[in-house]
Design a protein around this motif. Sequence first.
Motif, mmCIF file in Angstrom:
data_model
loop_
_atom_site.group_PDB
_atom_site.id
_atom_site.type_symbol
_atom_site.label_atom_id
_atom_site.label_comp_id
_atom_site.label_asym_id
_atom_site.label_seq_id
_atom_site.Cartn_x
_atom_site.Cartn_y
_atom_site.Cartn_z
ATOM 1 N N PRO A 113 13.932 4.667 81.976
ATOM 2 C CA PRO A 113 14.349 4.237 80.634
ATOM 3 C C PRO A 113 15.532 5.068 80.143
ATOM 4 C CG PRO A 113 11.990 4.681 80.719
ATOM 5 C CD PRO A 113 12.564 5.144 82.017
ATOM 6 N N SER A 114 16.450 4.422 79.442
ATOM 7 C CA SER A 114 17.608 5.150 78.929
ATOM 8 C C SER A 114 17.163 6.113 77.829
ATOM 9 C CB SER A 114 18.667 4.183 78.396
ATOM 10 O OG SER A 114 18.183 3.481 77.288
ATOM 11 N N PRO A 115 17.888 7.220 77.672
ATOM 12 C CA PRO A 115 17.530 8.189 76.633
ATOM 13 C C PRO A 115 17.619 7.546 75.249
ATOM 14 C CG PRO A 115 19.280 9.020 78.070
ATOM 15 C CD PRO A 115 19.063 7.598 78.425
ATOM 16 N N ARG A 116 16.665 7.844 74.413
ATOM 17 C CA ARG A 116 16.671 7.311 73.048
ATOM 18 C C ARG A 116 17.475 8.248 72.160
ATOM 19 N NH1 ARG A 116 16.097 3.005 74.853
ATOM 20 N NH2 ARG A 116 14.131 2.334 75.682
ATOM 21 N N ARG A 117 18.347 7.668 71.381
ATOM 22 C CA ARG A 117 19.170 8.467 70.478
ATOM 23 C C ARG A 117 19.027 7.913 69.066
ATOM 24 N NH1 ARG A 117 22.286 7.998 75.153
ATOM 25 N NH2 ARG A 117 22.711 9.993 76.117
ATOM 26 N N ALA A 118 18.715 8.807 68.162
ATOM 27 C CA ALA A 118 18.629 8.416 66.753
ATOM 28 C C ALA A 118 20.019 8.493 66.137
ATOM 29 C CB ALA A 118 17.673 9.352 66.019
ATOM 30 N N ALA A 119 20.217 7.782 65.056
ATOM 31 C CA ALA A 119 21.481 7.870 64.343
ATOM 32 C C ALA A 119 21.590 9.254 63.720
ATOM 33 C CB ALA A 119 21.533 6.797 63.253
ATOM 34 N N GLY A 120 22.801 9.742 63.576
ATOM 35 C CA GLY A 120 23.002 11.036 62.947
ATOM 36 C C GLY A 120 23.210 12.127 63.969
ATOM 37 N N PRO A 121 22.967 13.366 63.555
ATOM 38 C CA PRO A 121 23.202 14.496 64.450
ATOM 39 C C PRO A 121 22.349 14.422 65.710
ATOM 40 C CG PRO A 121 22.747 15.226 62.198
ATOM 41 C CD PRO A 121 22.498 13.766 62.235
ATOM 42 N N VAL A 122 22.909 14.921 66.811
ATOM 43 C CA VAL A 122 22.196 14.936 68.083
ATOM 44 C C VAL A 122 21.374 16.222 68.152
ATOM 45 C CG1 VAL A 122 22.451 14.967 70.587
ATOM 46 C CG2 VAL A 122 24.009 13.597 69.188
ATOM 47 N N PRO A 123 20.047 16.093 68.292
ATOM 48 C CA PRO A 123 19.225 17.310 68.333
ATOM 49 C C PRO A 123 19.426 18.069 69.642
ATOM 50 C CG PRO A 123 17.890 15.375 68.744
ATOM 51 C CD PRO A 123 19.269 14.884 68.408
ATOM 52 N N LEU A 124 19.363 19.403 69.574
ATOM 53 C CA LEU A 124 19.455 20.236 70.756
ATOM 54 C C LEU A 124 18.047 20.368 71.342
ATOM 55 C CD1 LEU A 124 20.940 22.175 72.650
ATOM 56 C CD2 LEU A 124 20.447 23.992 71.006
ATOM 57 N N VAL A 125 17.913 20.018 72.606
ATOM 58 C CA VAL A 125 16.621 20.095 73.280
ATOM 59 C C VAL A 125 16.752 21.098 74.410
ATOM 60 C CG1 VAL A 125 14.878 18.820 74.575
ATOM 61 C CG2 VAL A 125 16.118 17.700 72.713
#
Length: 173
Positions: A113-125
Motif C-alpha cells: 500500500p502507498s504511504p498515507r499522507r495527511a494534509a499539512g505538515p509532514v510528521p517526522l517518524v
Amino acid sequence: MVTTPTLLDAQRARRIAAEVPDPELPMLTLADLGVLREVRTTEDGTVVASLTPTYSGCPALAEMRADVAARLRAAGFARVEIRTVLDPPWSTDRITDEGRRKLREHGIAPPGPSPRRAAGPVPLVLGATRQAVPCPRCGGADTRQTSPFSATACRSLWRCESCLEPFEHVKEL
C-alpha cells in the motif's frame, strides 16, 4: 458528412488505449499500471485520452503518449488528443490486481500500500521505515535490499536469502 460519436466509439477507444503496453514494464498495460486515467469522445468525434505519469519527470511519458495516439489513429480515430493529468498524482495503489499478478509472474515484487499522507505538515517518524518485501519467486520473507535503484527510479533491487535469487521491487509511491 459529420457523424456523432457514440458510447460504443468511446468504449472501443477506451479498450484500444487500455491495451497499450507500458514502455518500461511491457508485461503491463497502461490500464494495469493505472496510468490511463480516462478515455472519452467529444461532440466533434475527438478521442481524448488522459494519462497520469508515475511521477512528473517520468521519461516514459512521451513514449506512452505517442503509443496511445498511434494505436487510436491506427484504429480509425482521426482526431486524437492526449492529455497529461498531474492532479491527483499517481500512486502505486492505482496498479490493478491484474497488474500486481503480472509483476509477480515476471519476478518483480509488486508494491505494498502507498504511504498515507495527511494534509499539512509532514510528521517526522523515527525508526524502521522499510517494510518487508516478500520474494516474488519463492514467497520467502528473508529478503534484503541491495540497491535503492534499479533499471528505473521507481524500482529497487533486492535479494532473497532463502532462494538466493535477485529480484526487483516496484517502490511504494
